[in-house]
Design an enzyme around this catalytic site. Sequence first.
Site, short mmCIF file in Angstrom:
data_model
loop_
_atom_site.label_atom_id
_atom_site.label_comp_id
_atom_site.label_asym_id
_atom_site.label_seq_id
_atom_site.Cartn_x
_atom_site.Cartn_y
_atom_site.Cartn_z
N THR A 121 35.39 32.10 26.39
CA THR A 121 36.11 33.36 26.20
C THR A 121 35.96 33.92 24.79
O THR A 121 35.69 33.17 23.84
CB THR A 121 37.61 33.14 26.50
OG1 THR A 121 38.36 34.26 26.07
CG2 THR A 121 38.16 31.92 25.76
N ASP A 122 36.20 35.21 24.66
CA ASP A 122 36.19 35.85 23.33
C ASP A 122 37.36 35.37 22.46
O ASP A 122 37.33 35.50 21.24
CB ASP A 122 36.24 37.38 23.45
CG ASP A 122 37.40 37.92 24.28
OD1 ASP A 122 38.23 37.12 24.77
OD2 ASP A 122 37.47 39.15 24.44
N GLU A 123 38.38 34.79 23.12
CA GLU A 123 39.60 34.45 22.37
C GLU A 123 39.39 33.32 21.38
O GLU A 123 40.23 33.09 20.52
CB GLU A 123 40.72 34.10 23.34
CG GLU A 123 41.03 35.25 24.28
CD GLU A 123 42.38 35.13 24.93
OE1 GLU A 123 43.20 34.33 24.46
OE2 GLU A 123 42.61 35.85 25.90
N TYR A 148 46.15 28.22 24.61
CA TYR A 148 45.01 28.47 25.52
C TYR A 148 43.70 28.60 24.75
O TYR A 148 42.74 27.88 25.00
CB TYR A 148 45.26 29.73 26.36
CG TYR A 148 43.99 30.26 27.00
CD1 TYR A 148 43.33 29.53 27.99
CD2 TYR A 148 43.42 31.48 26.59
CE1 TYR A 148 42.15 29.99 28.56
CE2 TYR A 148 42.24 31.93 27.15
CZ TYR A 148 41.61 31.19 28.14
OH TYR A 148 40.44 31.64 28.70
N LYS A 152 40.23 26.22 24.58
CA LYS A 152 38.89 26.72 24.95
C LYS A 152 37.93 26.54 23.77
O LYS A 152 36.77 26.16 23.95
CB LYS A 152 38.94 28.20 25.36
CG LYS A 152 39.61 28.49 26.68
CD LYS A 152 38.96 27.82 27.87
CE LYS A 152 37.62 28.43 28.25
NZ LYS A 152 37.08 27.88 29.51
P1 NAD Z 1 41.91 31.23 37.00
O1 NAD Z 1 43.14 30.69 36.38
O2 NAD Z 1 42.01 32.39 37.92
O3 NAD Z 1 41.14 30.08 37.80
C1 NAD Z 1 41.02 28.77 37.32
C2 NAD Z 1 40.64 27.85 38.47
O4 NAD Z 1 40.47 26.51 37.95
C3 NAD Z 1 41.71 27.75 39.56
O5 NAD Z 1 41.11 27.85 40.83
C4 NAD Z 1 42.34 26.39 39.35
O6 NAD Z 1 42.83 25.80 40.56
C5 NAD Z 1 41.16 25.60 38.81
N1 NAD Z 1 41.58 24.45 38.00
C6 NAD Z 1 42.53 24.42 37.02
N2 NAD Z 1 42.65 23.17 36.53
C7 NAD Z 1 41.75 22.40 37.21
C8 NAD Z 1 41.39 21.03 37.14
N3 NAD Z 1 42.00 20.18 36.29
N4 NAD Z 1 40.43 20.57 37.98
C9 NAD Z 1 39.82 21.41 38.87
N5 NAD Z 1 40.12 22.72 38.97
C10 NAD Z 1 41.07 23.21 38.14
O7 NAD Z 1 40.93 31.54 35.77
P2 NAD Z 1 39.80 32.66 35.61
O8 NAD Z 1 40.41 33.87 35.04
O9 NAD Z 1 39.02 32.74 36.85
O10 NAD Z 1 38.92 31.98 34.45
C11 NAD Z 1 37.81 31.16 34.77
C12 NAD Z 1 37.12 30.74 33.50
O11 NAD Z 1 36.67 31.88 32.78
C13 NAD Z 1 38.01 29.97 32.53
O12 NAD Z 1 37.24 28.95 31.93
C14 NAD Z 1 38.41 31.01 31.49
O13 NAD Z 1 38.68 30.41 30.25
C15 NAD Z 1 37.16 31.85 31.45
N6 NAD Z 1 37.35 33.26 31.04
C16 NAD Z 1 38.25 34.04 31.68
C17 NAD Z 1 38.36 35.38 31.33
C18 NAD Z 1 39.34 36.30 32.04
O14 NAD Z 1 39.49 37.44 31.62
N7 NAD Z 1 39.99 35.88 33.10
C19 NAD Z 1 37.56 35.91 30.31
C20 NAD Z 1 36.64 35.06 29.68
C21 NAD Z 1 36.53 33.74 30.06
O1 TDX Z 2 52.50 42.40 31.69
C1 TDX Z 2 51.71 42.39 30.74
N1 TDX Z 2 51.74 43.41 29.83
C2 TDX Z 2 50.90 43.47 28.76
O2 TDX Z 2 50.97 44.41 27.97
C3 TDX Z 2 50.72 41.34 30.57
C4 TDX Z 2 50.64 40.21 31.57
C5 TDX Z 2 49.85 41.44 29.51
N2 TDX Z 2 49.93 42.46 28.62
C6 TDX Z 2 48.96 42.56 27.53
C7 TDX Z 2 48.67 41.29 26.77
C8 TDX Z 2 47.21 41.45 26.40
O3 TDX Z 2 47.09 42.23 25.22
O4 TDX Z 2 47.71 42.91 28.18
C9 TDX Z 2 46.61 42.25 27.55
C10 TDX Z 2 45.89 41.38 28.56
O5 TDX Z 2 46.75 40.31 28.90
P1 TDX Z 2 46.29 39.13 29.88
O6 TDX Z 2 45.86 39.68 31.19
O7 TDX Z 2 47.35 38.09 29.88
O8 TDX Z 2 44.94 38.62 29.18
P2 TDX Z 2 44.64 37.98 27.74
O9 TDX Z 2 45.81 37.26 27.19
O10 TDX Z 2 43.98 39.03 26.91
O11 TDX Z 2 43.55 36.86 28.18
C11 TDX Z 2 42.57 37.15 29.22
O12 TDX Z 2 41.31 37.42 28.65
C12 TDX Z 2 40.62 36.38 28.04
C13 TDX Z 2 42.47 35.98 30.18
O13 TDX Z 2 43.74 35.69 30.73
C14 TDX Z 2 41.90 34.76 29.49
O14 TDX Z 2 41.70 33.72 30.45
C15 TDX Z 2 40.54 35.14 28.91
O15 TDX Z 2 40.03 34.08 28.17
#
Ligand code: NAD
Ligand code: TDX
Length: 337
Positions: A121-123, A148, A152
């Site tokens: 992730t970018d975070e 988190y 990562k």
């Molecule tokens: P998500 O929370 O929707 O899905 C995570 C999945 O992993 C779930 O199905 C969960 O059951 C499974 N999981 C959790 N712990 C586990 C374990 N111990 N063993 C096996 N499975 C397990 O997450 P997402 O948003 O789909 O993110 C997927 C990946 O992408 C993560 O590595 C996250 O850091 C990365 N990522 C997410 C975003 C975003 O915006 N969502 C952005 C950049 C990177």
């Molecule tokens: O109800 C809300 N209101 C609000 O203003 C929620 C849930 C979030 N927010 C804000 C917080 C953040 O600035 O919106 C932005 C996005 O929030 P999230 O969806 O919780 O994402 P963020 O914390 O930015 O992280 C996401 O992007 C990077 C993913 O959850 C991570 O898994 C990924 O690594």
Amino acid sequence: MTKLLVTGGAGFIGANFVHYTLQHRPEYAVTVIDKLTYAGNKANLESIMDKIEFVQGDICDKELMDKLVADCDIVVHFAAESHNDNSLREPWPFVETNIVGTYTILEAVRKHGKRLHHISTDEVFGDLELDDPNRFTENTAYNPSSPYSSTKAGSDHLVRAWVRSFGVQATISNCSNNYGPYQHIEKFIPRQITNILSDIKPKLYGTGEQVRDWIHVDDHNEAVHLILDKGVMGETYIIGADNDHVNNKMVIELICELMGKGSDWYEHVNDRPGHDLRYAMDSTKLRQELGWKPRFTDNQTGMRDGLQQTIDWYKEHTDWWQAQKEAVEAAYAKQGQ
Ligand code: NAD
Ligand code: TDX
């Protein structure tokens, strides 16, 4: 056939990746390993269950991972605890899954000489000031803010150390905020869409000036496939769709507009502690070296079409999210959010 082992394939991005792979890349046979935590949902894969192998299990389970990795060609590692707000409530599962889980996978790919692509992730880079015109690159120093993002960051460091010390064949990608179908309703965009569908006002943390560099999940997954095809071992690739001019307030206003509400039909709630201000990604390397470009773009906010598609999906799939809505909102309400 190349055998892909997809960790976390029942979660948001992982499930979209599996659907995308089956549709566009028939040369892959897919096995999914997923613990099915609160964030994993077998229903995300229901329509394709007969075309994949599904294993319910934990990536921290050494014997299980050893067996699954031995039996595949490439591991694509999505599994993680992924929500910042949860990591502030209870950090341990983040340390366990994100760090110990990645370590367990690294040891298995090292033992069996398999390739790994690690999804990150970018975070990990921390945040930029709101008026900082810079973007994160592959060379930006790590400076994570939350439990988190720090776990990562730890997992990325483990991958690099296993590449350098043990010659593991691995690539890493760091992507910005994803949106699209199957995203858990605890996350910003689906929370607001399902709020409006439930006649609840959308909730904006603090001032809403924070910037997330939004990307549609299919654009992310297309980039992952390009890295699997052409990525150079040991390299890291930044993935981002140039939406770093769009702040949270603009996203909420656009959602309100697209869903037929006045653009001010939302409320400000408590801010997130340690809330990162601005993320912005420079994906030049991925674009120039591997030829990637995002498809979900438009002139206005870069996400109108993708958001409309996402809104339609949540409207059409109320059964998928409705049962969780009350509990998700109750947990936020306890924090004044
Ligand atoms: P998500 O929370 O929707 O899905 C995570 C999945 O992993 C779930 O199905 C969960 O059951 C499974 N999981 C959790 N712990 C586990 C374990 N111990 N063993 C096996 N499975 C397990 O997450 P997402 O948003 O789909 O993110 C997927 C990946 O992408 C993560 O590595 C996250 O850091 C990365 N990522 C997410 C975003 C975003 O915006 N969502 C952005 C950049 C990177
Ligand atoms: O109800 C809300 N209101 C609000 O203003 C929620 C849930 C979030 N927010 C804000 C917080 C953040 O600035 O919106 C932005 C996005 O929030 P999230 O969806 O919780 O994402 P963020 O914390 O930015 O992280 C996401 O992007 C990077 C993913 O959850 C991570 O898994 C990924 O690594």
